[in-house]
Design an enzyme around this catalytic site. Structure first.
Site, PDB file in Angstrom:
ATOM      1  CE  LYS A 175      28.678  -4.802  18.263  1.00 47.55           C
ATOM      2  NZ  LYS A 175      27.610  -3.744  18.038  1.00 47.55           N
ATOM      3  CG  ASP A 201      21.932  -4.958  18.657  1.00 49.05           C
ATOM      4  OD1 ASP A 201      22.728  -4.974  19.715  1.00 49.05           O
ATOM      5  OD2 ASP A 201      21.793  -4.162  17.448  1.00 49.05           O
ATOM      6  CD  GLN A 252      27.849  -0.901  15.790  1.00 46.42           C
ATOM      7  OE1 GLN A 252      27.582  -2.175  15.947  1.00 46.42           O
ATOM      8  NE2 GLN A 252      28.276  -0.176  16.781  1.00 46.42           N
TER       9      GLN A 252
END
Ligand code: GUN
Length: 285
Positions: free
Chosen positions: A53, A120, A97
């Site tokens: 990422k 997200d 995460q």
């Protein structure tokens, strides 16, 4: 019949090339897109995802940094960092995460992220906006799958779509996106009674169940579009999806491979969401 392969790697690369000009334009206006990824603990798979990422951002000229904590860190420390990042004008996206260690209240952490930096799309406000058909941030994996449908010329309106998996990260938002696109959607899981009876009716089949080769050729309607969201590691170390690719390829009309299918699209759409967050901020400035 041999299915056409939907090449996620090539599509991801094409999209990322296109992002560069947007990043440059924002940077020139003093709004260089910035993403912070928070990793708690040292799960090897999460470490790889987080590195990809951050590197994905840097490769197209964005700012990105990783903040890591020991698995034993207390939640208050992470919440204090999130509050600091929420107030930082140079940071447009914040991603924690998942999964978090067991002593964390995952929902409380996700809700602490400012909704306008929630790249997200996991904050309740953003989930609600998606459910109402007016999304602000679309969760990255299902967003990537929708881009693959677009690329493959797949018309979703009126189609029978079956999603196997009901997670907040993939299954549920995938179902909402398909509903919003006019498909008739059934959400199954690994314990669904007569699962094959459902999947064999599916014009669109999305497997996000987390079990290697769970979807076999006899479960696929001839000509169906089969999307494999799974990333499973086999005993020999090889990666494998939730779909038995070799078998299903002979039945499906279009199919995504693993690796090189949905995986590269997930990070691509994270970049897209972060750029979009920066563009919104720039427009409001
Ligand atoms: N863990 C597995 N997939 C994801 C994702 O899309 N976002 C976050 N934050 N964690 C994950």
């Amino acid at each position: 019949m041999t299915a056409q392969i939907i090449d996620g790697k090539a599509l991801a690369e094409k999209l990322r090339q296109g992002f560069k000009a947007r990043v440059e334009a924002l940077t020139a206006k003093g709004h260089k897109p910035g993403l912070v990824v928070i990793l708690v603990g040292a799960d090897p798979a999460s470490e790889v995802y987080v590195r990809n990422k951050v590197n994905g951002c840097l490769a197209i000229g964005m700012h990105s940094e990783k903040i890591t904590y020991e698995a034993t860190v207390d939640q208050a420390t992470v919440l204090a960092k999130i509050a600091e990042l929420n107030a930082d004008p140079n940071i447009h996206g914040i991603l924690v995460q998942l999964p978090l260690p067991g002593h964390f209240d995952e929902e409380a952490v996700l809700e602490a992220i400012a909704a306008d930096k929630d790249v997200d799309g996991f904050h309740a406000e953003n989930v609600g906006a998606l459910a109402q058909g007016n999304p602000r941030f679309i969760p990255c994996t299902p967003y990537g799958v929708m881009k693959m449908f677009e690329q493959g010329g797949v018309d979703l309106s009126g189609k029978e779509a079956v999603v196997i998996g009901r997670s907040n990260i993939v299954g549920k938002p995938m179902a909402l996106l398909l509903i919003n696109a006019g498909a008739t959607v059934t959400v199954c899981n690994s314990r669904t009674r007569d699962l094959a009876g459902h999947t064999r009716r599916a014009d669109i089949l999305v497997a996000a169940v987390g079990k290697a080769k769970f979807v076999t050729a006899d479960m696929v309607k001839p000509g169906a579009v089969v999307i494999d969201v799974g990333i499973n590691r086999l005993p020999d170390g090889k990666l494998c999806g939730d779909v038995d690719f070799d078998g299903c390829q002979a039945v499906a009309g279009q199919i995504t491979p693993v690796p090189g299918g949905v995986g590269p699209m997930t990070i691509t759409m994270l970049l897209a969401n972060t750029i979009e967050a920066a563009e919104r901020k720039a427009a409001a400035a």
